[in-house]
Motif scaffolding. Structure first.
Motif, PDB file in Angstrom:
ATOM      1  N   UNK A  20       0.833  -1.208   0.000  1.00 13.70           N
ATOM      2  CA  UNK A  20       0.000   0.000   0.000  1.00 13.70           C
ATOM      3  C   UNK A  20       0.866   1.256   0.000  1.00 13.70           C
ATOM      4  N   UNK A  21       1.900   1.260   0.833  1.00 17.55           N
ATOM      5  CA  UNK A  21       2.804   2.419   0.872  1.00 17.55           C
ATOM      6  C   UNK A  21       3.477   2.608  -0.486  1.00 17.55           C
ATOM      7  N   UNK A  51      -5.576   5.412   5.700  1.00 21.67           N
ATOM      8  CA  UNK A  51      -5.098   4.039   5.572  1.00 21.67           C
ATOM      9  C   UNK A  51      -5.063   3.275   6.891  1.00 21.67           C
ATOM     10  N   UNK A  52      -5.351   3.949   8.003  1.00 14.60           N
ATOM     11  CA  UNK A  52      -5.254   3.293   9.313  1.00 14.60           C
ATOM     12  C   UNK A  52      -6.612   3.298  10.006  1.00 14.60           C
ATOM     13  N   UNK A  53      -7.397   2.276   9.730  1.00 18.32           N
ATOM     14  CA  UNK A  53      -8.609   2.037  10.495  1.00 18.32           C
ATOM     15  C   UNK A  53      -9.781   2.967  10.274  1.00 18.32           C
ATOM     16  N   UNK A  54      -9.675   3.917   9.359  1.00 22.79           N
ATOM     17  CA  UNK A  54     -10.767   4.883   9.201  1.00 22.79           C
ATOM     18  C   UNK A  54     -12.072   4.203   8.794  1.00 22.79           C
ATOM     19  N   UNK A  55     -11.962   3.185   7.959  1.00 21.75           N
ATOM     20  CA  UNK A  55     -13.171   2.517   7.485  1.00 21.75           C
ATOM     21  C   UNK A  55     -13.849   1.652   8.523  1.00 21.75           C
ATOM     22  N   UNK A  56     -13.122   1.268   9.572  1.00 20.11           N
ATOM     23  CA  UNK A  56     -13.689   0.350  10.570  1.00 20.11           C
ATOM     24  C   UNK A  56     -13.965   0.998  11.923  1.00 20.11           C
ATOM     25  N   UNK A  57     -13.325   2.128  12.202  1.00 19.26           N
ATOM     26  CA  UNK A  57     -13.413   2.699  13.539  1.00 19.26           C
ATOM     27  C   UNK A  57     -14.678   3.521  13.764  1.00 19.26           C
ATOM     28  N   UNK A  83      -2.090 -12.534  -6.296  1.00 18.10           N
ATOM     29  CA  UNK A  83      -3.206 -12.335  -7.215  1.00 18.10           C
ATOM     30  C   UNK A  83      -4.406 -11.778  -6.466  1.00 18.10           C
ATOM     31  N   UNK A  84      -4.632 -12.295  -5.277  1.00 12.36           N
ATOM     32  CA  UNK A  84      -5.735 -11.808  -4.434  1.00 12.36           C
ATOM     33  C   UNK A  84      -5.513 -10.344  -4.055  1.00 12.36           C
ATOM     34  N   UNK A  85      -4.295 -10.029  -3.611  1.00 13.82           N
ATOM     35  CA  UNK A  85      -4.002  -8.656  -3.202  1.00 13.82           C
ATOM     36  C   UNK A  85      -4.077  -7.691  -4.385  1.00 13.82           C
ATOM     37  N   UNK A 117      -7.058  -3.277  -7.023  1.00 13.92           N
ATOM     38  CA  UNK A 117      -7.738  -2.760  -8.208  1.00 13.92           C
ATOM     39  C   UNK A 117      -9.204  -2.451  -7.920  1.00 13.92           C
ATOM     40  N   UNK A 118      -9.886  -3.364  -7.224  1.00 22.21           N
ATOM     41  CA  UNK A 118     -11.313  -3.188  -6.972  1.00 22.21           C
ATOM     42  C   UNK A 118     -11.586  -2.143  -5.892  1.00 22.21           C
ATOM     43  N   UNK A 119     -10.788  -2.148  -4.824  1.00 29.99           N
ATOM     44  CA  UNK A 119     -11.060  -1.271  -3.685  1.00 29.99           C
ATOM     45  C   UNK A 119     -10.428   0.109  -3.812  1.00 29.99           C
ATOM     46  N   UNK A 120      -9.264   0.183  -4.464  1.00 28.14           N
ATOM     47  CA  UNK A 120      -8.533   1.447  -4.530  1.00 28.14           C
ATOM     48  C   UNK A 120      -8.397   2.003  -5.942  1.00 28.14           C
ATOM     49  N   UNK A 121      -8.746   1.186  -6.932  1.00 27.61           N
ATOM     50  CA  UNK A 121      -8.574   1.625  -8.305  1.00 27.61           C
ATOM     51  C   UNK A 121      -7.117   1.682  -8.729  1.00 27.61           C
TER      52      UNK A 121
END
Length: 214
Positions: A89-90, A116-122, A190-192, A197-201
């Motif tokens: 990611x970095x 990138x640090x927990x914003x989507x879950x917190x 391949x998964x990553x 691609x799907x989540x971050x474009x």
């Protein structure tokens, strides 16, 4: 003699009351630190957020900063899935000059400021059921008022201040991603690559495995 015994009993009761009162105050301080951290994360305020993180967390991000520069594919292959994701990611999002400048604090500030640090879950998380054990504390994680199966939050008192330890969340993260990779039937990378691609474009290729400083 009776008077002495009564005085001793009173002293024990008072001592236990004070101890219980102190523990409740420590629990409030732990909740306050988590609340302040959560607010900073949701508002992309990295410089403020890192004040609430313990030394172990900062050292971990120092390791990620170093490996983002130096790790080749062989080294990445030996890492757990969370470390792989952090480094990829970095490399995918930061510029070369930014990566070259990162240390244990600046990389974490960058990650927080860029969500990138927990914003989507917190967002919907709170903590409760706090247990104080000297300079350590644990708290159950609740999501939408239901206890989360994904482990606890851990806290460490450093220099008289409670701090959050994020490194203990790695285990549940590893289990989550390993399960999803196995169910997908895909190779790890391949998964990553698909997730990026799907989540971050972001479309990755094998050049992402090249060390930055070479």
């Amino acid at each position: 003699m009776k008077k002495i015994v009564l005085m001793c009993l009173f002293g024990l009761v008072l001592c236990n009351y004070n101890s219980s009162d102190e523990i409740e105050n420590e629990k409030k301080l732990v909740k306050e630190v988590y609340s302040n951290y959560k607010t900073a994360i949701l508002n992309d305020r990295g410089k403020e957020a890192i004040k609430y993180l313990d030394n172990a967390t900062l050292e971990y991000y120092g390791y990620i900063a170093e490996q983002s520069l130096e790790a080749d594919k062989a080294v990445l292959d030996s890492m757990n899935i969370i470390d792989k994701i952090m480094i990829l990611t970095i490399r995918a999002r930061a510029t070369k000059d930014e990566i070259l400048s990162f240390d244990k604090e600046s990389i974490l500030i960058y990650a927080i400021d860029n969500g990138m640090v927990g914003k989507g879950t917190i967002q919907n998380r709170i903590i409760d059921n706090i247990i104080i054990n000297n300079d350590n504390a644990t708290a159950s994680i609740f999501v939408n008022e239901e206890i989360s199966p994904n482990g606890n939050h851990y806290f460490k008192k450093e220099n008289g201040m409670w701090k959050i330890n994020l490194t203990n969340l790695t285990k549940s993260g590893i289990e989550f991603f390993e399960k999803n990779i196995e169910e997908s039937g895909l190779d790890t990378y391949d998964f990553l690559f698909l997730i990026f691609e799907k989540a971050m474009g972001i479309k990755l290729d094998d050049s992402i495995f090249n060390p930055i400083n070479k």
